[in-house]
Every structure is written in C-alpha cells, then in structure tokens.
Write an enzyme that holds these catalytic residues in place. Structure first.
Site, PDB file in Angstrom:
ATOM      1  N   ASP A   1      34.348  44.305   7.891  1.00 49.43           N
ATOM      2  CA  ASP A   1      34.277  43.015   7.193  1.00 49.43           C
ATOM      3  C   ASP A   1      32.985  42.304   7.579  1.00 49.43           C
ATOM      4  OD1 ASP A   1      35.395  42.508   9.867  1.00 49.43           O
ATOM      5  OD2 ASP A   1      35.591  40.430   9.182  1.00 49.43           O
TER       6      ASP A   1
ATOM      7  N   GLU B   1      37.367  40.955  11.737  1.00 47.65           N
ATOM      8  CA  GLU B   1      36.714  40.462  12.951  1.00 47.65           C
ATOM      9  C   GLU B   1      36.010  39.131  12.710  1.00 47.65           C
ATOM     10  OE1 GLU B   1      33.692  39.744  15.979  1.00 47.65           O
ATOM     11  OE2 GLU B   1      33.321  40.107  13.850  1.00 47.65           O
TER      12      GLU B   1
END
Length: 606
Positions: free
Chosen positions: A247, A309
């Site tokens: 991500d 994250e």
C-alpha cells in the site's frame, strides 16, 4: 523527356535519403550526448552524497562531471597509477596554490576518497587499491572513519550475482512500472479497495513465480490483505523473513507533481512515481534478489507483504502473534527504510514511536455573525490555535508538560546543511528547536499538526467559528512509552485551551519506538555483504518515522535479529509529491540482499 524526369526523381530520392540519414545520425549523437550527460550528472550526485556522508569536502557537480564523466575516467582506468592519485588529490583540494596553503586531504585520506569514487563508478576496481588501503590501516583514521576496503572474498561468486542483477534491471523497471500504476492507497474514502486487492494479487503472482511456495492472501483484522509465502530451508540452514508493504500514501496535491503520480517516469537518472521507493521499490528489490539466486537460495524464506502499513490501522500487527509459527524466522529483513545517502550502506537501528490524537474545541452553539457578536464571543478556531501554539517553545522545539524533551543522540550525526537540502527548507528559514539535528530528529519527541478542520478561505463567511478541530501527531523516541506520551499530550492540550472552552480529545492508535540489537550473526553477514557491494562498512542511523510492526516482531520473536534496510534514501521524498527512487539503489541493495542470504546461511562460505 521521360528519362530526364526519371533521373531527376532519382536524385530527389537520393537527396531525401541522404538528408534523412544525416538527421538520424545527428539525432542519435544528440541523444547519446544527452544520455551521457544525464548519467554523468546522476553519478556526480551519487558521489557527492557519499563524500558528504563520509565527512569529506565535496567538489562542485560540474567539477566532478568534468573530471570523472559517466565512467570514472582515469580513476577507473588505472586506480593504482600515481599520476591518477595526484590528479584526484588536486581535485579534492581546496584549490590552494599560494604560500601557506595546502590541500584539505592527507595522503591516506586521498586513498579512502578514491575508494569511494571507485564504489560509485567502478566497484569492480576496488580490489586494485585494496593493498594501499591495508597498508595505510584506514580503519583508524583521525576522523574515525571505517575502512573502505572490502573483506577478502571470492570474486567469482560476488561478480556473478552482480552480473545477474544488472541483467535483471530492465525487468525490475517494468515490474515497478506495473506496480506504480496501481493506486493501492488503503483508504476506501479516497480510492477503491479493489486497487489494493489488485496490488496484492500482483505481488502474490510475482513471488510465486520467483520460487516461493503457497503464496496467498490472508485477510487481517483491519480488513486489509497480507501476502504470505515461504520457501523451506535446506537442512540445517536458518530462515529469513522478508517484509515489505504494497500500500502507498495518497499522492496529496496532484498539481505539485511534475509527472503523473501513478505513472513511472524516468527523469535525471531517477524513477518517479508514488511508491517507487516506499515501498514498491523494496518489493522489486526483494524480487530481483530472489531471481538472481534462482534455485540456489541457501536459507529458508518467509515472506510477508503488508496491505495497510501507511494507514496505521494495525492489521498485520494483530495478525502476527496468533500466526507466530507461520512467520517465525531467525532473522527479519524489514525493508521499509534505506541508506543515509545514495551509495552509503546503512541499517536503521532506532525508530521513533507514534501517538496521535484529534482535539476538538467548542465555544458556541453555532457559528455567529462576526459583526454582531465579534469581540466578546469566543472564537473556537482562535482557542484551538492558542492551544496548538503552546506545544512549542520560542525556538519552535516541542515542549509538552510531563514529557522529557531534552534527549541526545550518540550515534552518527546528520549534517545541518544536508538536512536543510533533504528537507527542502527555504532559504532564510531557520530550523526549529535546539541541539543537533540528530538530537531533534531521533532522540526527542516531535509534535506536528497534521490537519485542521475549519472554514476554508474560499467560501468563508463573516462568522465566528463555533467549533474547530485538529489532528495532532507526536513522534516519541526510544525510551518513551507511547501511551504515556499520548496521555501527556492530551493533558497538555486540555489545560492549554483558553477561556473555558470545551475540549474533546479522541485518541488514535499508538506505536512503540524501537531500538535494534546489532551484535548478532545476521548483522555481521549484512555488514560483509554491504562492504562487498559498496566498498565500505555499514553505517547505523536512527529514523524519525515509525514502524509499529517492529515491536510486534520483537515481542513475538525475541531471539530473532531484526534488520531495517531498503532503497529509501533522503532524496526519495517519500510521502511527498515527486517521490522517486535511484535505480542504482535498487540494483545495489538487491545485490546486498542476495549476498546477505548466502553469507548468513554459512558465515565461512565465500
């Protein structure tokens, strides 16, 4: 007549062909010159970073380009030549030529600086000056610089890995272009969740193809998907966990990007795009290292790619403890950091923790006309500003009641001018706080106002705001409990809001700071690999960012060595517009990873 016209047509065709060939040759020469200039400038910038990080004077970029070109010039042609050494020494001097003036560098430092040049332009030539370095015993210079000499090693194995990785770089670029094109922002308010799923499936397919087994997606408690896979170890070999996340941060202001954020663009020797460094560049680094090793992976591999994250919602952190057996390893490579500068091999050993909250201030039942009520009616936005301002002293340093804000950093420092350049500080603007940059960045709490909800300028009315709120971030250094820090921040804000205004505080998740133990065999293997690739020992640095997962891993696997490394050096501008990565760092760090896996499998193997 027909014959005459045909002859004229022939000459016209021939003339046109000659003209086209001339244009083509001119274009190719121009392209070649531009390519050479770009490469020379990229190498010059890389050398400047490496020399600056080592504490040496740095010539101008134009001087480096003129002297070394794109291939290192005479320094790489014959590193041991005395005339070459003298010319390099003159180039590194302070330009002194008159009475009483002398070069900045001593003879022994010239050899060390030359080793840095070779590590940037022609690392395969480092062995040519190893004898000089050994004779000078540069490991104990007056500046306490570590030796640039690589350890004795088997060149064929190391060179073969380097050749394979160099040959894989076009594929690495294509992989990164595909990944960057997927806007995998793990915030459904901003981007479709399907994009994160697409990125996860891309990662799973790529690592399955690279030789990992049972690569699959696992849903974590926050709804994001982790990509999990493994490769069993040879008999008696240790196991290494490879971590990354797929991500990315949102692009923020699209208009601030020079090129589209989700399109890989090459410019000035760097690859631009959201996630090129953080952390999709590290995904490609892992892939390239595994592909270079092929079937000869000498350790067991556990692989995990996180899917949320950047949002800090803790999905993988909650997943790890109940799945400890699935992820257990002897050493963990957390690849979400990077080198101190391009060409300076670095492991991050200290991370600040995180304690965020949202504070809301209310003063009125509703917005009121500023002409009729302005003056005595309390302004919620003004009250909030007063409270936020109280979090800093007159120098701009963080000051929170009940929190130690005077810590000091004892490791490698951070040059103030370099920090100003890396952070993009405008000319004439002073840095905030006191003490060294490293003190402020890695050893003390740091408060940041991330956002404020209040009426925007465009469309604002002549009204007194009844409410205002802000999201406040507090980074906390190792040794500070993040929950205690969040409590102190809450109490400080509640006490600082003036005029009896009502205050509401919504705590967000916290993350603990982290400090790595660096005395084990994994760090020894990493240092050896970095010396072989970069020609200088590994440096240790702190980092101001937070990776809460490190503490989860440390608690779950207390005997494991945890290493933080990667491709994210300061010029990458992670989390900001125009994020980029140096492709040379992907190549070199993939080489480091591949060699690390070999050395860690058998410390005596060459």
């Amino acid at each position: 007549m027909t014959s005459l016209m045909a002859s004229r047509h022939r000459w016209i065709y021939i003339g046109a062909i000659v003209l086209l060939v001339a244009m083509l040759v001119t274009g190719l020469l121009t392209y070649s010159r531009l390519h050479s200039t770009n490469e020379a400038n990229r190498k010059a910038a890389q050398l400047s970073d490496a020399l600056r990080a080592a504490g040496y004077p740095v010539p101008s970029q134009s001087q480096i380009v003129h002297t070394l070109g794109e291939d290192g010039g005479a320094v790489c042609e014959n590193p041991s030549n005395a005339l070459t050494q003298a010319q390099w020494k003159y180039g590194m001097s302070n330009g002194a030529g008159g009475p009483g003036q002398r070069p900045v560098l001593s003879d022994r430092e010239v050899v060390f600086a030359e080793a840095i040049v070779l590590s940037v332009y022609c690392p395969e030539k480092l062995a040519d000056i190893k004898e000089k370095i050994d004779d000078l015993k540069l490991g104990n210079t007056v500046r306490n610089r570590p030796s640039a000499a690589p350890p004795t090693r088997s060149r064929p194995m190391t060179d073969e890995i380097a050749r394979r990785i160099a040959g894989l770089m076009p594929r690495a670029k294509a992989d990164l272009a595909e990944l960057v094109a997927i806007p995998s922002v793990a915030d459904p308010r901003q981007y479709p969740p399907e994009k994160c799923r697409e990125a996860a499936e891309w990662v799973a397919a790529a690592f399955g193809e690279a030789g990992l087994r049972d690569v699959h997606l696992e849903e974590t408690p926050d709804g994001s998907h982790a990509v999990i896979g493994h490769r069993p170890p040879p008999p008696g070999a240790p196991t290494v966990l490879l971590y990354c996340h797929y991500d990315v941060q949102p692009p923020l202001d699209d208009s601030a990007w020079t090129s589209p954020p989700f399109e890989l663009t090459e410019r000035d020797g760097r690859w631009y795009g959201r996630g090129t460094a953080d952390c999709k560049g590290n995904i490609v680094m892992h892939l390239t290292a595994l592909r270079a090793l092929g079937d000869d992976v000498p350790v067991g591999i556990k692989f995990v790619a996180e899917g949320s994250e950047e949002q800090g919602t803790g999905g993988l952190e909650a997943y790890v403890p109940p799945h400890a057996g699935e992820l257990h390893a002897d050493a963990l490579l957390i690849c979400d950091t990077g080198n101190a500068a391009v060409g300076v091999p670095t492991a991050t050993t200290s991370l600040r923790g995180l304690a965020n909250l949202v504070v809301t201030v209310s003063t009125l039942h509703g917005d009121m006309h500023s002409g009729m009520f302005g003056g005595p009616a309390p302004d919620a936005l003004a009250a909030l500003i007063r409270a936020l301002d109280s979090l800093r002293d007159a120098d701009g340093g963080t000051r929170i009641d009940g929190l130690d804000c005077e810590g000091g950093w004892s490791g490698v420092g951070y040059d103030e001018e370099q920090f100003r350049t890396d952070a993009g500080v405008l000319d004439g603007v002073r840095l905030t706080g006191s003490g060294t940059v490293a003190d402020r960045l890695w050893a003390r709490p740091a408060v940041t106002v991330l956002g404020i909800d209040c009426p925007p300028v465009v469309g604002s009315a002549a009204a007194i705001p009844a409410t205002a709120r802000a999201r406040v971030s507090l980074r906390v250094p190792p040794g500070t409990d993040p929950q205690a820090a969040q409590n102190a921040l809450t109490a400080h804000l509640e006490a600082a809001v003036p005029w009896g205004a009502r205050v509401g505080v919504e705590p967000e998740s916290t993350g603990s700071p982290f400090r790595a133990a660096t005395g084990g065999p994994a760090y020894a293997a990493l240092d050896r690999a970095m010396q072989e690739v970069y020609g200088r020992p590994m440096s240790f640095l702190g980092q101001g960012g937070s990776i809460p997962l490190c503490n989860v891993f440390a608690r779950t696997f207390p005997e494991a060595e945890i290493i933080l490394m990667g491709v994210e050096e300061p010029r990458c501008l992670i989390h900001a517009p125009n994020e980029s990565v140096d492709p040379g760092e992907i190549e070199h760090m993939a080489n480091v990873e591949a060699l690390f896996l070999r050395h860690y499998a058998n410390p005596t193997r060459t």
